[in-house]
Enzyme design. Structure first.
Site, PDB file in Angstrom:
ATOM      1  N   LYS A  44      42.335  47.285  39.827  1.00  0.00           N
ATOM      2  CA  LYS A  44      41.392  47.108  38.721  1.00  0.00           C
ATOM      3  C   LYS A  44      41.414  48.331  37.814  1.00  0.00           C
ATOM      4  CE  LYS A  44      37.895  44.316  41.189  1.00  0.00           C
ATOM      5  NZ  LYS A  44      37.917  43.141  40.292  1.00  0.00           N
ATOM      6  N   ASP A 104      36.101  46.651  46.543  1.00  0.00           N
ATOM      7  CA  ASP A 104      37.204  45.878  45.962  1.00  0.00           C
ATOM      8  C   ASP A 104      37.894  46.684  44.868  1.00  0.00           C
ATOM      9  OD1 ASP A 104      38.964  43.987  45.057  1.00  0.00           O
ATOM     10  OD2 ASP A 104      37.436  42.715  44.095  1.00  0.00           O
ATOM     11  N   GLU A 121      40.816  38.348  46.105  1.00  0.00           N
ATOM     12  CA  GLU A 121      40.817  38.526  47.553  1.00  0.00           C
ATOM     13  C   GLU A 121      39.662  37.802  48.245  1.00  0.00           C
ATOM     14  OE1 GLU A 121      39.313  40.464  45.531  1.00  0.00           O
ATOM     15  OE2 GLU A 121      37.412  40.839  46.537  1.00  0.00           O
ATOM     16  N   ASP A 168      30.567  44.315  46.262  1.00  0.00           N
ATOM     17  CA  ASP A 168      31.322  43.072  46.420  1.00  0.00           C
ATOM     18  C   ASP A 168      31.091  42.422  47.794  1.00  0.00           C
ATOM     19  OD1 ASP A 168      32.936  41.201  45.187  1.00  0.00           O
ATOM     20  OD2 ASP A 168      34.821  42.144  45.803  1.00  0.00           O
ATOM     21  N   LYS A 206      30.859  36.476  51.615  1.00  0.00           N
ATOM     22  CA  LYS A 206      31.963  37.390  51.283  1.00  0.00           C
ATOM     23  C   LYS A 206      31.469  38.815  51.454  1.00  0.00           C
ATOM     24  CE  LYS A 206      34.657  39.176  47.326  1.00  0.00           C
ATOM     25  NZ  LYS A 206      35.055  38.992  45.910  1.00  0.00           N
ATOM     26  N   ASP A 231      43.804  40.920  43.684  1.00  0.00           N
ATOM     27  CA  ASP A 231      42.398  41.084  43.298  1.00  0.00           C
ATOM     28  C   ASP A 231      41.616  39.770  43.453  1.00  0.00           C
ATOM     29  OD1 ASP A 231      40.146  42.365  42.435  1.00  0.00           O
ATOM     30  OD2 ASP A 231      40.702  42.380  40.308  1.00  0.00           O
ATOM     31  N   ARG A 289      38.417  34.840  47.990  1.00  0.00           N
ATOM     32  CA  ARG A 289      38.716  33.475  48.452  1.00  0.00           C
ATOM     33  C   ARG A 289      39.589  33.499  49.703  1.00  0.00           C
ATOM     34  NH1 ARG A 289      41.180  32.205  42.623  1.00  0.00           N
ATOM     35  NH2 ARG A 289      39.592  33.770  42.185  1.00  0.00           N
TER      36      ARG A 289
HETATM   37  N1  BES Z   1      34.894  40.895  43.166  1.00  0.00           N
HETATM   38  C1  BES Z   1      35.580  40.363  42.051  1.00  0.00           C
HETATM   39  C2  BES Z   1      34.680  39.553  41.119  1.00  0.00           C
HETATM   40  C3  BES Z   1      33.593  40.309  40.414  1.00  0.00           C
HETATM   41  C4  BES Z   1      33.742  40.731  39.117  1.00  0.00           C
HETATM   42  C5  BES Z   1      32.371  40.526  41.035  1.00  0.00           C
HETATM   43  C6  BES Z   1      32.718  41.383  38.459  1.00  0.00           C
HETATM   44  C7  BES Z   1      31.360  41.190  40.392  1.00  0.00           C
HETATM   45  C8  BES Z   1      31.505  41.608  39.111  1.00  0.00           C
HETATM   46  C9  BES Z   1      36.708  39.452  42.529  1.00  0.00           C
HETATM   47  O1  BES Z   1      37.289  39.804  43.733  1.00  0.00           O
HETATM   48  C10 BES Z   1      37.795  39.503  41.511  1.00  0.00           C
HETATM   49  O2  BES Z   1      38.357  40.548  41.334  1.00  0.00           O
HETATM   50  N2  BES Z   1      38.054  38.366  40.882  1.00  0.00           N
HETATM   51  C11 BES Z   1      39.047  38.294  39.865  1.00  0.00           C
HETATM   52  C12 BES Z   1      39.829  37.020  40.098  1.00  0.00           C
HETATM   53  C13 BES Z   1      41.078  36.932  39.263  1.00  0.00           C
HETATM   54  C14 BES Z   1      42.076  37.978  39.696  1.00  0.00           C
HETATM   55  C15 BES Z   1      41.663  35.559  39.427  1.00  0.00           C
HETATM   56  C16 BES Z   1      38.358  38.275  38.518  1.00  0.00           C
HETATM   57  O3  BES Z   1      37.260  37.704  38.407  1.00  0.00           O
HETATM   58  O4  BES Z   1      38.873  38.869  37.586  1.00  0.00           O
HETATM   59 ZN    ZN Z   2      36.148  40.872  45.021  1.00  0.00          ZN
HETATM   60 MN    MN Z   3      38.820  41.214  43.510  1.00  0.00          MN
END
Ligand code: BES
Ligand code: ZN
Ligand code: MN
Length: 514
Positions: A292, A285, A364, A303, A280, A362, A366
């Site tokens: 966010k 992000d 994204e 990210d 990824k 968010d 996947r």
């Molecule tokens: N890049 C983030 C995950 C992340 C969080 C990486 C903290 C490093 C530190 C990912 O894209 C994300 O935002 N995931 C969301 C998914 C949710 C919206 C289902 C999350 O983990 O909140």
């Molecule tokens: Zn992300």
């Molecule tokens: Mn995200």
């Protein structure tokens, strides 16, 4: 990638001879030796330091230094040796293990890190790698020691314009005296390229997103060509032709174009199916329209740690000319809000033909991985796939920063990965998967949705990926907790850890070569 220490491997005799040469006053010399329980030292070191024994004894008593692993003792102007500084590094294990040598093989890595931290910069040093209890494979131990030192010495400071005096001196010059110098030379050289590979990944993670755009990431990855890696870069037009609407949807809110980078190392049998690594690479992000909160959003420059790890792994594999076929695929995008950004509720068709309802922009990663996984399966028919991604915050809730999450449809691949990670100190913990989790991402309007609700967030993310890998043996490593924001350790002081590089290299070495 330049390493922060110059290291020359010598035999013990050569190292001792170097120590007899007059000291350069401008780069005063440090002699490093190792001490175990109650200051136990090898016979050779004892002999070398015989005039300083009384001084060492008094200094150790004053500093309460007993040779414990993790401790060290510095003695200035030691008697009878041509060094302005003598550094004793403790190697005695803790209470439950009375032996003098580091308990495990990977402890030599930590030992190298500890030694580098005590050496500091701008010095010349002679290290007599002659432990009170000799390692069973001295050359390999010396290579781990060197690797630990290089990893520890890495600093991401090119944006600091005001440097301290000692930081201006340049890399420390080390002469490493080892028992089996001939075999150690090639292993230490290999450790040097492994260090470069990890450092490459760390730097990619540490770079801010105004520098590391998707095109800049692709450019840096394409430098692996110098090592004989075949590089192919797909732009947005090429990806649109392949129907990669899931990946392209994530990048469409950004002014910076998305890229898919394919790195191929053909060191194995011609035509044999490769092992595939997929990363990824979200260079930033923001969350997109599902934006966010501001707090810590700056961390989202990291990210792309999964893509960085894959880039680093291919560097390591190519640098040591591994006898394996390996393909790395990086899905590189920027997730931004804006007038062109995708919306919650949008439905996109992935390269696989399956449709996805985007509930949360968010989630994204996947979406990016879905098309990257389909691409690598269709174009390269790999024997197995490992993807690495900073995929979910939920993995931090579950595992903290010690272990990465492992999700897989294949027990053998899971075991191989876990074993490789144990060997390199990049620990993995496997999570359950199954149809009851899979149901949580069924969508009212499309084949699936990109979020599965509040519970088991890391697992439903993995279930989403599983829908794109079919029967190919596959494992997903969620490195959101281990790839960035890393706690300082013996071998890493940097925000980006380079997690995954040594793990993947080790997996190839142990299971996919020869
Ligand atoms: N890049 C983030 C995950 C992340 C969080 C990486 C903290 C490093 C530190 C990912 O894209 C994300 O935002 N995931 C969301 C998914 C949710 C919206 C289902 C999350 O983990 O909140
Ligand atoms: Zn992300
Ligand atoms: Mn995200």
């Amino acid at each position: 990638m330049s390493l922060n220490a110059k290291l020359e491997v010598l035999s013990y005799d050569e190292a001792e001879a170097a120590l007899r040469a007059p000291e350069d006053v401008s780069r005063s010399r440090t002699l490093v030796v190792f001490a175990g329980t109650d200051l136990a030292m090898s016979d050779r070191v004892k002999e070398l330091l015989k005039e300083a024994q009384a001084q060492i004894g008094r200094a150790a008593a004053a500093a309460k230094f007993k040779g414990k692993s993790g401790s060290s003792l510095e003695i200035l102007a030691p008697v009878g040796v041509l060094a302005s500084r003598l550094l004793l590094i403790g190697v005695a294990a803790g209470n439950c293990d009375e032996s003098d040598k580091p308990a495990k093989f990977d402890d030599y890595l930590s030992l190298g890190g500890q030694t580098a931290s005590k050496l500091g910069q701008g010095a010349a040093a002679v290290v007599l790698f002659d432990l009170p209890e000799a390692p069973s494979e001295p050359a390999a131990a010396a290579a781990q020691f060197a690797l630990g030192g290089w990893l520890r010495a890495y600093k991401f400071d090119q944006y600091k314009t005001k440097k301290k005096d000692e930081e201006k001196d340049g890399p420390v010059e080390i002469k490493l005296g080892v028992a089996d110098a001939e075999s150690a030379k090639s292993l230490v050289a290999e450790a040097g390229s492994t260090a470069e590979a990890v450092i490459l990944a760390r730097t990619l993670v540490n770079e801010p997103a105004n520098v590391l755009s998707p095109t800049e990431f692709a450019r840096r990855a394409s430098e692996l060509m110098k090592l004989g890696v075949e590089v192919e870069i797909l732009d947005e037009k090429a990806m649109a032709e392949l129907g990669m609407r899931a990946l392209l949807g994530v990048g469409q809110g950004s002014d910076n174009e998305s890229r898919l980078v394919v790195l191929r190392w053909n060191g194995g049998e011609a035509g044999a199916a490769p092992i595939a690594f997929v990363g990824k690479g979200v260079v930033f992000d923001t969350g997109g329209i599902s934006i966010k909160p501001a707090a810590s959003m700056e961390d989202m420059k990291g990210d792309m740690a999964g893509a960085a790890a894959v880039t680093g792994a291919l560097y390591a594999i190519a640098a040591r000319k591994a006898k394996a076929n390996v393909v790395g695929v990086l899905g590189i995008v920027e997730n931004m809000p804006g007038g062109k950004a995708q919306r919650p509720g949008d439905i996109v068709k992935s390269m696989s033909g399956q449709t996805i309802e985007v509930i949360n922009t968010d989630a994204e990663g996947r979406l990016v991985l879905a098309d990257a996984l389909t691409y690598v399966i269709e174009k390269h028919k790999p024997v197995a796939i490992v993807d690495l991604a900073t995929l979910t915050g939920a993995i931090l809730v579950a595992l903290g920063q010690e272990y990465a999450g492992l999700f897989s449809n294949d027990d053998e691949l899971s075991e191989r990965l876990t074993k490789a990670g144990t060997a390199t100190g990049e620990k993995l913990w496997r999570f359950p998967m199954g149809p009851s989790y899979d149901r949580l991402i069924d969508s009212k309007f499309a084949d699936m949705k990109n979020t599965g609700g509040r519970h088991g967030g890391s697992i439903t993310a993995a279930q989403f990926l599983a829908r794109f890998v079919g029967k190919t043996p596959w494992a997903h490593l969620d490195i959101a907790g281990t790839g960035m924001g890393s706690p300082a350790s013996d071998i890493n002081q940097s925000w980006g850890s380079g997690f995954g590089v040594r793990l993947l290299d080790r997996l190839v070495k142990d299971c996919y070569e020869g």
